[in-house]
Design a protein around this motif. Structure first.
Motif, PDB file in Angstrom:
ATOM      1  N   TRP A  10       0.829  -1.210   0.000  1.00  0.00           N
ATOM      2  CA  TRP A  10       0.000   0.000   0.000  1.00  0.00           C
ATOM      3  C   TRP A  10       0.863   1.259   0.000  1.00  0.00           C
ATOM      4  N   ARG A  11       1.998   1.215   0.686  1.00  0.00           N
ATOM      5  CA  ARG A  11       2.915   2.350   0.687  1.00  0.00           C
ATOM      6  C   ARG A  11       3.447   2.588  -0.730  1.00  0.00           C
ATOM      7  N   SER A  12       3.777   1.517  -1.430  1.00  0.00           N
ATOM      8  CA  SER A  12       4.267   1.644  -2.808  1.00  0.00           C
ATOM      9  C   SER A  12       3.190   2.226  -3.722  1.00  0.00           C
ATOM     10  N   LEU A  13       1.947   1.816  -3.539  1.00  0.00           N
ATOM     11  CA  LEU A  13       0.855   2.381  -4.327  1.00  0.00           C
ATOM     12  C   LEU A  13       0.662   3.859  -4.021  1.00  0.00           C
TER      13      LEU A  13
ATOM     14  N   VAL B 143       1.509   9.648  -5.567  1.00  0.00           N
ATOM     15  CA  VAL B 143       2.196  10.916  -5.316  1.00  0.00           C
ATOM     16  C   VAL B 143       3.102  11.252  -6.491  1.00  0.00           C
ATOM     17  N   GLY B 144       3.766  10.238  -7.053  1.00  0.00           N
ATOM     18  CA  GLY B 144       4.601  10.474  -8.227  1.00  0.00           C
ATOM     19  C   GLY B 144       3.782  11.014  -9.389  1.00  0.00           C
ATOM     20  N   MET B 145       2.609  10.433  -9.579  1.00  0.00           N
ATOM     21  CA  MET B 145       1.726  10.899 -10.646  1.00  0.00           C
ATOM     22  C   MET B 145       1.250  12.324 -10.354  1.00  0.00           C
ATOM     23  N   THR B 146       0.985  12.623  -9.096  1.00  0.00           N
ATOM     24  CA  THR B 146       0.590  13.977  -8.704  1.00  0.00           C
ATOM     25  C   THR B 146       1.673  14.970  -9.101  1.00  0.00           C
ATOM     26  N   HIS B 147       2.909  14.660  -8.741  1.00  0.00           N
ATOM     27  CA  HIS B 147       4.012  15.569  -9.068  1.00  0.00           C
ATOM     28  C   HIS B 147       4.215  15.678 -10.574  1.00  0.00           C
ATOM     29  N   ALA B 148       4.086  14.563 -11.279  1.00  0.00           N
ATOM     30  CA  ALA B 148       4.224  14.586 -12.742  1.00  0.00           C
ATOM     31  C   ALA B 148       3.147  15.468 -13.370  1.00  0.00           C
ATOM     32  N   ALA B 149       1.933  15.414 -12.838  1.00  0.00           N
ATOM     33  CA  ALA B 149       0.839  16.239 -13.364  1.00  0.00           C
ATOM     34  C   ALA B 149       1.018  17.714 -12.998  1.00  0.00           C
ATOM     35  N   ARG B 150       1.695  17.974 -11.902  1.00  0.00           N
ATOM     36  CA  ARG B 150       1.965  19.351 -11.494  1.00  0.00           C
ATOM     37  C   ARG B 150       3.151  19.954 -12.243  1.00  0.00           C
ATOM     38  N   GLY B 151       3.880  19.117 -13.002  1.00  0.00           N
ATOM     39  CA  GLY B 151       5.015  19.610 -13.767  1.00  0.00           C
ATOM     40  C   GLY B 151       6.365  19.398 -13.112  1.00  0.00           C
TER      41      GLY B 151
ATOM     42  N   GLY C 167       8.559  13.783  -9.793  1.00  0.00           N
ATOM     43  CA  GLY C 167       7.520  12.862 -10.257  1.00  0.00           C
ATOM     44  C   GLY C 167       8.097  11.528 -10.693  1.00  0.00           C
ATOM     45  N   PRO C 168       9.042  11.528 -11.643  1.00  0.00           N
ATOM     46  CA  PRO C 168       9.638  10.255 -12.056  1.00  0.00           C
ATOM     47  C   PRO C 168      10.342   9.515 -10.920  1.00  0.00           C
ATOM     48  N   ARG C 169      10.996  10.252 -10.043  1.00  0.00           N
ATOM     49  CA  ARG C 169      11.692   9.613  -8.915  1.00  0.00           C
ATOM     50  C   ARG C 169      10.695   8.846  -8.035  1.00  0.00           C
ATOM     51  N   LEU C 170       9.572   9.465  -7.718  1.00  0.00           N
ATOM     52  CA  LEU C 170       8.568   8.809  -6.882  1.00  0.00           C
ATOM     53  C   LEU C 170       7.879   7.660  -7.622  1.00  0.00           C
ATOM     54  N   LEU C 171       7.622   7.835  -8.909  1.00  0.00           N
ATOM     55  CA  LEU C 171       7.044   6.740  -9.694  1.00  0.00           C
ATOM     56  C   LEU C 171       7.963   5.517  -9.667  1.00  0.00           C
ATOM     57  N   ARG C 172       9.255   5.744  -9.835  1.00  0.00           N
ATOM     58  CA  ARG C 172      10.204   4.622  -9.817  1.00  0.00           C
ATOM     59  C   ARG C 172      10.331   4.014  -8.429  1.00  0.00           C
ATOM     60  N   ARG C 173      10.299   4.842  -7.394  1.00  0.00           N
ATOM     61  CA  ARG C 173      10.369   4.321  -6.028  1.00  0.00           C
ATOM     62  C   ARG C 173       9.163   3.423  -5.748  1.00  0.00           C
ATOM     63  N   GLY C 174       7.979   3.864  -6.148  1.00  0.00           N
ATOM     64  CA  GLY C 174       6.785   3.041  -5.970  1.00  0.00           C
ATOM     65  C   GLY C 174       6.857   1.762  -6.782  1.00  0.00           C
ATOM     66  N   ALA C 175       7.334   1.862  -8.021  1.00  0.00           N
ATOM     67  CA  ALA C 175       7.470   0.671  -8.877  1.00  0.00           C
ATOM     68  C   ALA C 175       8.460  -0.308  -8.277  1.00  0.00           C
ATOM     69  N   ASP C 176       9.575   0.193  -7.738  1.00  0.00           N
ATOM     70  CA  ASP C 176      10.554  -0.692  -7.099  1.00  0.00           C
ATOM     71  C   ASP C 176       9.940  -1.412  -5.906  1.00  0.00           C
TER      72      ASP C 176
ATOM     73  N   ARG D  74       5.181  -1.684 -14.922  1.00  0.00           N
ATOM     74  CA  ARG D  74       5.409  -1.265 -16.319  1.00  0.00           C
ATOM     75  C   ARG D  74       4.856   0.135 -16.563  1.00  0.00           C
ATOM     76  N   TRP D  75       3.641   0.401 -16.087  1.00  0.00           N
ATOM     77  CA  TRP D  75       3.017   1.712 -16.259  1.00  0.00           C
ATOM     78  C   TRP D  75       3.864   2.810 -15.621  1.00  0.00           C
ATOM     79  N   ALA D  76       4.283   2.603 -14.373  1.00  0.00           N
ATOM     80  CA  ALA D  76       5.035   3.628 -13.650  1.00  0.00           C
ATOM     81  C   ALA D  76       6.377   3.917 -14.319  1.00  0.00           C
ATOM     82  N   THR D  77       7.044   2.885 -14.777  1.00  0.00           N
ATOM     83  CA  THR D  77       8.332   3.060 -15.440  1.00  0.00           C
ATOM     84  C   THR D  77       8.159   3.823 -16.754  1.00  0.00           C
ATOM     85  N   ALA D  78       7.137   3.453 -17.517  1.00  0.00           N
ATOM     86  CA  ALA D  78       6.876   4.139 -18.787  1.00  0.00           C
ATOM     87  C   ALA D  78       6.494   5.601 -18.553  1.00  0.00           C
ATOM     88  N   LEU D  79       5.658   5.874 -17.541  1.00  0.00           N
ATOM     89  CA  LEU D  79       5.261   7.256 -17.265  1.00  0.00           C
ATOM     90  C   LEU D  79       6.459   8.073 -16.798  1.00  0.00           C
TER      91      LEU D  79
END
Length: 165
Positions: free
Chosen positions: A86-89, A94-102, A107-116, A136-141
């Motif tokens: 659940w923490r990874s999700l 949060v990574g997606m939030t930051h990516a959407a905020r610019g 954003g990518p750092r948090l997406l990768r941390r969650g994916a890991d 796969r989704w998080a890494t691609a985003l």
């Protein structure tokens, strides 16, 4: 629970800090009195299926910050052996939030941390959660955000959380 403003800080009846400022769909604070998006209630205990359904609806609506709050409830209230999941999700949201905020670095750092975290999770995913698909989704985003150097549309970029959704 009521919230009051004292000495410039929002506090609940027990004196804990709470931010009562309205927020936009990506969780950014707005001025007091401005119309905002309704906040997710804190501390709600849901089943895994309810958590995933609620979070999916929020992600589909372009509200990953609010989906993060749903995942955070599951992380804090769920069984100890599922907390990393659940923490990874929550980190993905949060990574997606930051990516959407610019935020093209965080954003990518948090997406990768969650994916890991999801990739390392060894248990059987609850409620049809598609951990491999989310990795796969998080890494691609993350790659997309870094490559494009601009914000993503949160609703259009929303992942499918389960094999069934």
């Amino acid at each position: 629970m009521s919230t009051s403003r004292s000495a410039g800080r929002d506090r609940d009846d027990e004196g804990r800090a709470r931010n009562a400022r309205p927020r936009d769909g990506l969780g950014r604070p707005l001025p007091y009195g401005a119309p905002g998006v309704e906040r997710q209630p804190e501390g709600v205990v849901r089943t895994p299926a309810e958590t995933l359904a609620e979070a999916q609806a929020l992600l589909d609506a372009g509200r990953p910050f609010h989906a993060h709050e749903v995942f955070e409830d599951a992380w804090k209230s769920g069984p100890a052996d599922e907390r990393e999941l659940w923490r990874s999700l929550a980190q993905l949201a949060v990574g997606m939030t930051h990516a959407a905020r610019g935020n093209t670095t965080g954003g990518p750092r948090l997406l990768r941390r969650g994916a890991d975290g999801l990739a390392r999770w060894a248990g059987e995913p609850p409620a049809g959660l598609d951990t491999a698909g989310l990795v796969r989704w998080a890494t691609a985003l993350a790659d997309e955000v870094e490559g494009a150097g601009r914000p993503v549309d949160a609703a259009r970029s929303a992942p499918r959380l389960t094999h069934r959704s």
